[in-house]
Design an enzyme around this catalytic site. Structure first.
Site, PDB file in Angstrom:
ATOM      1  N   GLU A 109       8.645  26.811 -58.069  1.00  0.00           N
ATOM      2  CA  GLU A 109       7.517  26.970 -58.980  1.00  0.00           C
ATOM      3  C   GLU A 109       6.188  26.484 -58.425  1.00  0.00           C
ATOM      4  O   GLU A 109       5.140  27.044 -58.732  1.00  0.00           O
ATOM      5  CB  GLU A 109       7.810  26.240 -60.313  1.00  0.00           C
ATOM      6  CG  GLU A 109       8.979  26.796 -61.101  1.00  0.00           C
ATOM      7  CD  GLU A 109       8.737  28.206 -61.611  1.00  0.00           C
ATOM      8  OE1 GLU A 109       7.574  28.663 -61.612  1.00  0.00           O
ATOM      9  OE2 GLU A 109       9.725  28.875 -61.988  1.00  0.00           O
ATOM     10  N   SER A 392      16.270  62.867-105.488  1.00  0.00           N
ATOM     11  CA  SER A 392      15.205  63.179-106.437  1.00  0.00           C
ATOM     12  C   SER A 392      14.123  62.107-106.539  1.00  0.00           C
ATOM     13  O   SER A 392      13.130  62.315-107.233  1.00  0.00           O
ATOM     14  CB  SER A 392      15.803  63.424-107.824  1.00  0.00           C
ATOM     15  OG  SER A 392      16.416  64.684-107.860  1.00  0.00           O
TER      16      SER A 392
END
Length: 774
Positions: A109, A392
């Site tokens: 890192e 519906s």
């Protein structure tokens, strides 16, 4: 004669070069001088910008550096309902962190970690060079380990937030952190903070999760594996992606050799070990399972989906997420679905999906994606699926709403319930009772859920204007709608609840949303308030609402099981039938899906019920069980309305009341209509002349029955409409008991072939039935 004398041209050139030399030298010097000036100016300007931005940097405390980066989710009362991964972090002090792990982290890192002061100009230049040459050994970024710690502690990791201002503040805080804390403390903070995949935070926790032991017991290859994971915890997961994990582990080992932390022989021995060597056979649960988790699973799934779509990382951004969830309503909805205290369910495989929204702002206050789902986390959310027809419940938003909005129909508009064939075909449309009632009012047609008047009304409105009306309610469709969509749309309960909410509030549409506010680690707040848009006139909203009241209160209403005595509410039922080629396999009254969507002034609630695998034996809904959706609605709406206002809707100033046959009817001022003229009476070949575009997919047919030897009949209760697949939900959710249920017709209403078939994921080809919704 000398050579110079014999070559006058050469002497001339030499004199020209001699004369020009000082001038060229002077020009070059000026260029260099200006380049230096510009370079210094750029540095000065950069310094000014850096310090200007740095002044606005947030404060950073030790608690922020030590804390986890999990996302905390709150309900509408600001109570924490979820903390992703937080409880699983085992914090480890610096003295207990293996030296080998520290050297591995530093090597991969930030190799100059012990020499830099929080930021590293050499590293920035080196990283840029290595990126260009492709020889970075994993050090592709210019951020130091301290800067990464600062980013994880106080800033969002979203790409949209990686601005010059944010980078300047990040660097400034890294310098301050380096001044205040020792290198060992900074390493301790980092090793305990990083996300390690699978809901795990910190490398000590990861050691237990992946290897079943503490950091102090891990060998070189295992420590190198953990050290390399933070840059891609999902990609470098040794359990699920061993090939990528090995690549990353070996990168770390090479970096350690380059940094003289281990010998090449040690690295070679570690590389020769399988990356899956030593992995634990079982892994502790990696996500928070608070008491509320089972209640809110579907809701949380959509919350995280919204966050991800906005670029947030819920694993590393340390977010505080404030949602619109009403936990009391959510728990009650869960109880209705998962007990028999309110509704008698036929089996545990009988499913449901439900969404409740606030009509005043579109906030999703409750959502349930299924019942009896076991311990599945973030499983199929049926509340947002769009692969089942709404039956519906489509009529108010696709047919009658547009008719009032565009054609100024009064509630007593005469409509025809007479024999009907889809234009250009021999496919007859029928109702659930196989009867025709002749000329009836629009109110009666909607209250009793008659199909033929609904489709005739859509035909009169026109497909294009109906599509526009639906678009105003947030619904878009991949395929062009057809007349069949007047009795069913492929939409989700979330979409339908939001659409009906526009009726409830007087015509304003609000996009449904679960997020209220997101606060990032640096304290910045992002609001999710939604601005409403006018979807229809107040007159349209009021007149539809007045008619929909009768669905629950009229003796002939299709939704009487949803009625709550004394409550001002309106709503609509919906059922969908099996396609003709499967109808003989189920009872004549069987339905595939049953819906109920209703609302008060305070809440809009949409319910879907049915089976995931509706073509399996026994997975149909008998007529009596189609009322379950209504019963769920009644139980939940009755609960949330206990402490809410109960007020009726009032007619807008442009709506006129009139008495017709003892019933109070309404019309838009100036448009009383003609009670003697019925819509689509069959005397004309087309009633689509009111469509501004004149481009409908179907024209009104005459009542003359076409002759066809291939005509088919059906006794099923609802027709599955074709076309118009909604795109508003996530149609790709899967679980072990779920399949895509796009199982019926996707034909065009202009197709003359009565044998139109649609393909399902189960391999069944279905021709559409000739009955429709109730």
């Amino acid at each position: 004669m000398s050579s110079n004398q014999s070559n006058p041209q050469t002497r001339s050139e030499l004199r020209t070069q001699r004369d020009r030399g000082p001038k060229d030298h002077h020009t070059l010097w000026r260029i260099i001088k200006w380049a230096v000036v510009l370079f210094l100016a750029a540095i000065l300007l950069g310094a000014v910008v850096f310090f200007y931005y740095a002044q606005g940097a947030p404060s950073i405390s030790q608690s922020a550096l030590e804390s986890d980066t999990s996302t905390k989710v709150y309900d509408s009362n600001n109570d924490v309902i979820s903390r992703l991964g937080a409880q699983n972090r085992d914090y480890v002090k610096s003295k207990n962190i293996p030296v080998t792990l520290k050297s591995a982290v530093v090597s991969i890192e930030d190799r100059r970690f012990y020499k830099n002061h929080g930021v590293d100009p050499i590293r920035i230049v080196s990283a840029a060079f290595h990126n260009l040459t492709g020889s970075s050994l994993g050090l592709q970024g210019g951020s130091t380990l301290t800067q990464q710690l600062v980013k994880l502690s106080v800033f969002s990791t979203a790409k949209s937030d990686q601005t010059l201002k944010r980078k300047s503040q990040e660097a400034w805080l890294a310098i301050k952190v380096d001044q205040k804390y020792s290198k060992q403390q900074i390493l301790e903070f980092y090793i305990n903070k990083v996300y390690m995949g699978n809901g795990v935070y910190g490398m000590q926790t990861a050691a237990h999760y992946y290897y079943g032991k503490s950091l102090s017991k891990l060998n070189l290859q295992e420590l190198a594996m953990l050290a390399g994971m933070p840059q891609g915890p999902t990609t470098y997961d040794p359990i699920h992606h061993p090939q990528y994990a090995k690549y990353r582990r070996d990168q770390v080992l090479d970096a350690m050799v380059s940094n003289k932390e281990i010998t090449p022989n040690q690295a070679a021995a570690a590389k020769a070990t399988s990356v899956q060597s030593g992995l634990a056979k079982t892994h502790p649960v990696s996500t928070v399972n608070l008491t509320n988790q089972k209640y809110i699973d579907s809701y949380l799934k959509e919350v995280y989906a919204e966050l991800k779509s906005d670029g947030y990382n819920t694993n590393t951004d340390g977010l505080r997420v404030y949602t619109n969830l009403n936990m009391s309503a959510q728990k009650h909805l869960y109880s209705i679905a998962n007990s028999n205290n309110y509704v008698a369910y036929p089996s545990n495989k009988f499913q449901m999906g439900a969404t409740m929204v606030d009509p005043h702002n579109g906030q999703v206050v409750a959502m349930l994606g299924g019942r009896k789902t076991g311990n599945v986390t973030f499983g199929l959310n049926r509340a947002v699926q769009t692969d089942r027809s709404s039956g519906s419940t489509a009529k108010p938003i696709a047919d009658y709403g547009p008719a009032i909005q565009y054609l100024k129909y009064p509630t007593y508009q005469p409509v025809q319930d007479t024999q009907y064939y889809y234009p250009g075909s021999n496919r007859e449309l029928n109702d659930f009772d196989n009867r025709h009632e002749g000329t009836i009012t629009m109110r009666k047609a909607l209250v009793e859920s008659r199909n033929i008047p609904a489709v005739r009304t859509l035909d009169a409105v026109g497909i294009n204007r109906a599509t526009n009306f639906l678009g105003n309610l947030g619904m878009t469709f991949k395929d062009k709608l057809t007349l069949q969509n007047g009795i069913g749309l492929y939409i989700s309960t979330e979409q339908e609840a939001a659409a009906y909410a526009a009726f409830a509030n007087g015509g304003t549409y609000y996009k449904p949303h679960l997020l209220n506010r997101v606060v990032t680690a640096d304290g910045k707040s992002h609001s999710y308030n939604v601005k409403g848009t006018r979807a229809m006139s107040p007159a349209t909203a009021f007149m539809i609402t007045d008619m929909l009241k009768g669905v629950m209160t009229s003796s002939n209403g299709s939704g009487t099981a949803a009625n709550i005595s004394g409550l001002y509410q309106a709503g609509k039922t919906g059922t969908t039938a099996y396609p003709d080629d499967y109808a003989s396999s189920v009872p004549g009254d069987a339905a595939m899906d049953s819906w109920f969507t209703g609302y008060t002034k305070n809440y809009s609630l949409s319910i879907w019920t049915g089976y995931d695998k509706q073509f399996q034996p026994g997975h149909y809904i008998p007529e009596a069980q189609t009322r379950i959706a209504q019963e769920i609605y009644r139980s939940e709406m009755g609960y949330v309305q206990q402490n809410a206002s109960n007020t009726n809707w009032t007619a807008p100033s442009d709506v006129v009341a009139t008495k017709r046959n003892g019933t109070t009817e309404y019309y838009v001022a100036g448009y009383p209509g003609d009670a003697s003229t019925a819509t689509n009476d069959g005397n004309s070949s087309s009633t689509n002349t009111n469509d501004s575009t004149g481009n409908n997919q179907a024209n009104t047919n005459t009542t003359q029955r076409p002759s066809s030897s291939s005509e088919r009949s059906s006794t099923s209760t609802e027709q599955r409409p074709s076309g118009g697949n909604g795109n508003g939900g996530n149609g790709n959710d899967n679980d072990n008991d779920t399949q895509n249920t796009n199982s019926a017709s996707n034909e065009s209403s202009q197709n003359n072939n009565t044998n139109n078939n649609a393909n399902t994921n189960s391999g069944r080809a279905n021709s559409p039935s000739t009955k429709a919704s109730q």
